[in-house]
Write a protein that holds these residues in place. Structure first.
Motif, mmCIF file in Angstrom:
data_model
loop_
_atom_site.group_PDB
_atom_site.id
_atom_site.type_symbol
_atom_site.label_atom_id
_atom_site.label_comp_id
_atom_site.label_asym_id
_atom_site.label_seq_id
_atom_site.Cartn_x
_atom_site.Cartn_y
_atom_site.Cartn_z
ATOM 1 N N UNK A 293 -12.260 1.112 -0.549
ATOM 2 C CA UNK A 293 -12.551 -0.321 -0.592
ATOM 3 C C UNK A 293 -12.733 -0.879 0.819
ATOM 4 N N UNK A 294 -11.806 -0.511 1.729
ATOM 5 C CA UNK A 294 -11.878 -0.985 3.113
ATOM 6 C C UNK A 294 -13.158 -0.507 3.790
ATOM 7 N N UNK A 295 -13.473 0.744 3.520
ATOM 8 C CA UNK A 295 -14.683 1.303 4.106
ATOM 9 C C UNK A 295 -15.905 0.512 3.644
ATOM 10 N N UNK A 296 -15.871 0.196 2.343
ATOM 11 C CA UNK A 296 -16.965 -0.568 1.755
ATOM 12 C C UNK A 296 -17.073 -1.942 2.421
ATOM 13 N N UNK B 286 0.840 -1.212 0.000
ATOM 14 C CA UNK B 286 0.000 0.000 0.000
ATOM 15 C C UNK B 286 0.868 1.252 0.000
ATOM 16 N N UNK B 287 1.998 1.165 0.740
ATOM 17 C CA UNK B 287 2.902 2.324 0.810
ATOM 18 C C UNK B 287 3.513 2.673 -0.546
ATOM 19 N N UNK C 127 -4.242 5.570 -5.643
ATOM 20 C CA UNK C 127 -4.373 4.149 -5.339
ATOM 21 C C UNK C 127 -4.708 3.917 -3.869
ATOM 22 N N UNK C 128 -4.038 4.706 -3.001
ATOM 23 C CA UNK C 128 -4.287 4.565 -1.554
ATOM 24 C C UNK C 128 -5.724 4.966 -1.209
ATOM 25 N N UNK C 129 -6.191 6.002 -1.878
ATOM 26 C CA UNK C 129 -7.583 6.408 -1.647
ATOM 27 C C UNK C 129 -8.554 5.318 -2.077
#
Ligand SMILES: [Zn+2]
Length: 353
Positions: A25-28, A11-12, A18-20
Motif C-alpha cells: 500500500x505504501x509503495x503504491x 503495524x507491529x 498484513x504487514x506485506x
C-alpha cells in the motif's frame, strides 16, 4: 488523528501477510503516486521524440484542438482526425487512472498471474487479461525481433501446442486433436519441454539466440522439427557479418551456416565447451524460461509470442530496480503504436516467423 507512533505500533501487531499488505500500500501511495506525472511526461517525450506526429497517418502538421476530459486534443491537418497523447496506446480509452497501470506494470515485473494482478490492482479478471496483452502487444512492437552478432549461441525449445481458452465458451471451436488428459507423463499443455527425440507436430518450436552483448532473439518458428529454411527465414538480415554461431549438433544448423556463410561451432552432445565456444548461456536462458513459464500453468499458443517478449524484456532489463522497470515497461509499451482491441482476441492466431 492517530500519531505515526501509534500507527507503527498497530503495524507491529499485524501478521506478516498484513504487514506485506501495508508495504504494498505504501509503495503504491508514495512511489507510484509520484511516478504518475513522470510516466505521463516520459510517454509524451518518447512518443513524440521527433515532434508531434499524427498517430493515424504519420503527418507532422498538427494543431491543438481543445481539451477532452482534461486531456489536450490535437487535430491532424492532413487526415483531419483528432488524437490525444495516448491515442493508439494501451492506456487509450481506459477509464482507469494511469496509477493503476503503473501498479499493473509492477505486477507484470513480478510475473504474477492474471488473477493476482487483478486482485492487487483492483480490476476485473477480464480487464487484467486485456491489459496484459495490450502491454505485451505494444512491447512486441517496440522491441521488434532484433539483431544478434559476434559469438551467438542458438538453440531451440519446445512447447506443447495449447488451445487453452479456445474451447470453453466457443460453440464453433473444435479441438483439432484429442485433448491431452492432465497428468499424462510428459507435460501439461503449453509447458516448456526440452525434447530432442520424439518431436511431434504438436510441439511448437521456439528458437532462441543470445549474443555475448546480451541481445536476444526469441520467436516461434514452426511446429515440430525445424529445418534450415526455418532458420534462414528467422535470421535473414538479423545476424551481423563475421559472426560465429555456437549450437548443438542439430544438422539444420550446418546447412543454414553453409547457405548464409557464417562460421559454425557445434558443441558435441555431452561436451560443454570448445574453447571460448559454448552454449551455456543459451542453456541457462532456457532453464530460466522454463521455470518462469511453469507458473502460468500452460499458455495458449496464440499468446505464446507475447510471453516470449515478456521474458525477453525481463532478461534484457534484469539489472534495473523493480520500480524503474515498472516505469520503463509502461513507458516503452506506450511509445510505439498499438491497436489491440477486445474483439480481436477471438480471432487471434499464433504468430510464427
Ligand atoms: Zn493524420
Amino acid at each position: 488523528m492517530p500519531s505515526v507512533e501509534s500507527i507503527k505500533r498497530d503495524i507491529q501487531t499485524l501478521g506478516t501477510a498484513g504487514q506485506e499488505e501495508i508495504l504494498n500500500y505504501l509503495e503504491e501511495v508514495i512511489i507510484l503516486g509520484s511516478f504518475a506525472t513522470e510516466v505521463t511526461n516520459e510517454i509524451k517525450e518518447n512518443r513524440f521524440s521527433r515532434g508531434k506526429v499524427c498517430p493515424h497517418c504519420g503527418h507532422d502538421e498538427v494543431s491543438r484542438n481543445g481539451k477532452y476530459k482534461g486531456n489536450q486534443r490535437y487535430i491532424c491537418k492532413s487526415c483531419l482526425k483528432t488524437f490525444t497523447d495516448f491515442t493508439r496506446s494501451p492506456h487509450h480509452n481506459s477509464k482507469k487512472d494511469i496509477k493503476k497501470w503503473i501498479l499493473y506494470a509492477k505486477c507484470m515485473i513480478n510475473g504474477y498471474s492474471i488473477r493476482k494482478c487483478a486482485k492487487i490492482v483492483d480490476i476485473s479478471i477480464p480487464t487484467s487479461f486485456y491489459w496484459r496483452h495490450k502491454i505485451l502487444d505494444a512491447i512486441r512492437a517496440y522491441m521488434g525481433i532484433g539483431n544478434v552478432g559476434g559469438v551467438i549461441e542458438i538453440d531451440e525449445a519446445f512447447l506443447r501446442e495449447s488451445f487453452k481458452g479456445d474451447h470453453k465458451k466457443s460453440i464453433t471451436f473444435t479441438m483439432p486433436r484429442k485433448a491431452h488428459k492432465t497428468g499424462v507423463k510428459g507435460s501439461r499443455n503449453g509447458k516448456t519441454e526440452k525434447l530432442k527425440r520424439g518431436i511431434s507436430k504438436e510441439q511448437i518450436c521456439v528458437l532462441c539466440a543470445i549474443d555475448r552483448a546480451g541481445n536476444i532473439i526469441t520467436e516461434l518458428i514452426c511446429k515440430g522439427r525445424m529445418k534450415h529454411i526455418d532458420l534462414e527465414r528467422l535470421f535473414r538480415d538479423r545476424i551481423d557479418d563475421e559472426s560465429i554461431l555456437c549450437t548443438d549438433s542439430h544438422k539444420s544448423y550446418i546447412q543454414f551456416a553453409q547457405n548464409s556463410g557464417v562460421e559454425l561451432q557445434q558443441i558435441k552432445r555431452g561436451k560443454h565447451k570448445e574453447g571460448i565456444y559454448h552454449i551455456q548461456h543459451i542453456n541457462a536462458f532456457h532453464s530460466k524460461l522454463k521455470k518462469w513459464m511453469d507458473r502460468f500453468n500452460g499458455v495458449a499458443t496464440k499468446y505464446l509470442t507475447n510471453y516470449m517478449y515478456w521474458f525477453k524484456w525481463l532478461e534484457i532489463f534484469n539489472t534495473e530496480k523493480d520500480t524503474i522497470k515498472s516505469k520503463n515497461l509502461l513507458v516503452q509499451s506506450h511509445t510505439s503504436h498499438s491497436d489491440t482491441k477486445l474483439k480481436d482476441f477471438k480471432i487471434r492466431e499464433a504468430i510464427y516467423i
